[in-house]
Design an enzyme around this catalytic site. Structure first.
Site, PDB file in Angstrom:
ATOM      1  N   SER A 107       0.848  -1.191   0.000  1.00  0.00           N
ATOM      2  CA  SER A 107       0.000   0.000   0.000  1.00  0.00           C
ATOM      3  C   SER A 107       0.878   1.233   0.000  1.00  0.00           C
ATOM      4  O   SER A 107       1.980   1.224   0.565  1.00  0.00           O
ATOM      5  CB  SER A 107      -0.898   0.015   1.241  1.00  0.00           C
ATOM      6  OG  SER A 107      -1.551   1.274   1.381  1.00  0.00           O
ATOM      7  N   LYS A 134       2.658  -2.688   6.130  1.00  0.00           N
ATOM      8  CA  LYS A 134       2.968  -2.543   4.707  1.00  0.00           C
ATOM      9  C   LYS A 134       4.397  -2.028   4.494  1.00  0.00           C
ATOM     10  O   LYS A 134       5.036  -2.364   3.487  1.00  0.00           O
ATOM     11  CB  LYS A 134       1.949  -1.630   4.037  1.00  0.00           C
ATOM     12  CG  LYS A 134       0.559  -2.268   3.923  1.00  0.00           C
ATOM     13  CD  LYS A 134       0.626  -3.615   3.208  1.00  0.00           C
ATOM     14  CE  LYS A 134      -0.736  -4.225   2.989  1.00  0.00           C
ATOM     15  NZ  LYS A 134      -0.670  -5.502   2.242  1.00  0.00           N
TER      16      LYS A 134
END
Length: 206
Positions: A107, A134
């Site tokens: 992300s 992430k």
């Protein structure tokens, strides 16, 4: 296609009648499940050309009474640690491919550079555990890209953007849009890039 629930996997496959897809049961948070999936792939195909690590959870998927510690633990365990465990377990099958490719779905929220950029559209988004998970996925990607570069592996990480899925609460674009860059990375030729972080528009800052 790995899925925690075979029933849901079959439903997803039936929505794509023009494609040849076979769901297999896989819970990446379980070593036993990973081993079982490995055996299925090994016996049926003998190798693996592409591994796309797409499993992820966020705070909205956890019970409202989840403690701060458990929130971090569960999100990091699923999104980062379990993705690494799956990749490590499947490396033997990937090595048997003439052109092994690994794609980690990440992300933009995992970008440390953008997180500190006050002009960024998502500056200040309050999801620290998800962001940390992430960022960890990005580092796992970089580490694998370096580790397997001399073996010809193509290892990249990809942000699908905000798409209307269960993880986003149904907000965003049609999920097919988020798959565009992932499919590109999954079908790279032997001279394709490795060790990159990108989205549909191009490269993205780590």
């Amino acid at each position: 296609m790995g899925c925690r629930s075979l029933e849901k996997g079959q439903a997803a496959v039936s929505s794509l009648p023009k494609l040849s897809i076979e769901p297999i049961e896989l819970d990446i948070t379980s070593d036993a499940s990973i081993s079982a999936a490995y055996e299925v792939l090994s016996e049926k195909f003998g190798l693996l050309d592409v591994l796309i690590n797409n499993a992820a959870i966020g705070a909205r998927t956890l019970p409202s009474d989840t403690t701060f510690r458990d929130r971090y633990t569960q999100i990091l365990s699923t999104n980062a640690i379990s993705s690494a465990c799956l990749t490590d377990a499947f490396t033997t099958l990937l090595r048997k491919s003439a052109n092994p490719r690994i794609v980690f779905m990440t992300s933009e929220l995992g970008s440390i550079i953008k997180t500190l950029d006050s002009s960024w559209e998502y500056y200040g988004v309050d999801s620290p555990a998800y962001k940390a998970s992430k960022a960890a996925v990005n580092m796992i990607t970089a580490a694998y890209a370096v580790k397997y570069k001399d073996e010809g592996f193509k290892v990249n990480t990809c942000c699908p953007g905000l798409n209307a899925t269960g993880l986003s609460g149904g907000k965003g674009r049609h999920p097919s849009v988020g798959a565009i860059n992932a499919c590109r990375l999954a079908t790279l030729e032997k001279d394709g890039e490795t060790g990159t972080f990108s989205n549909r528009e191009g490269t993205f800052p780590w």
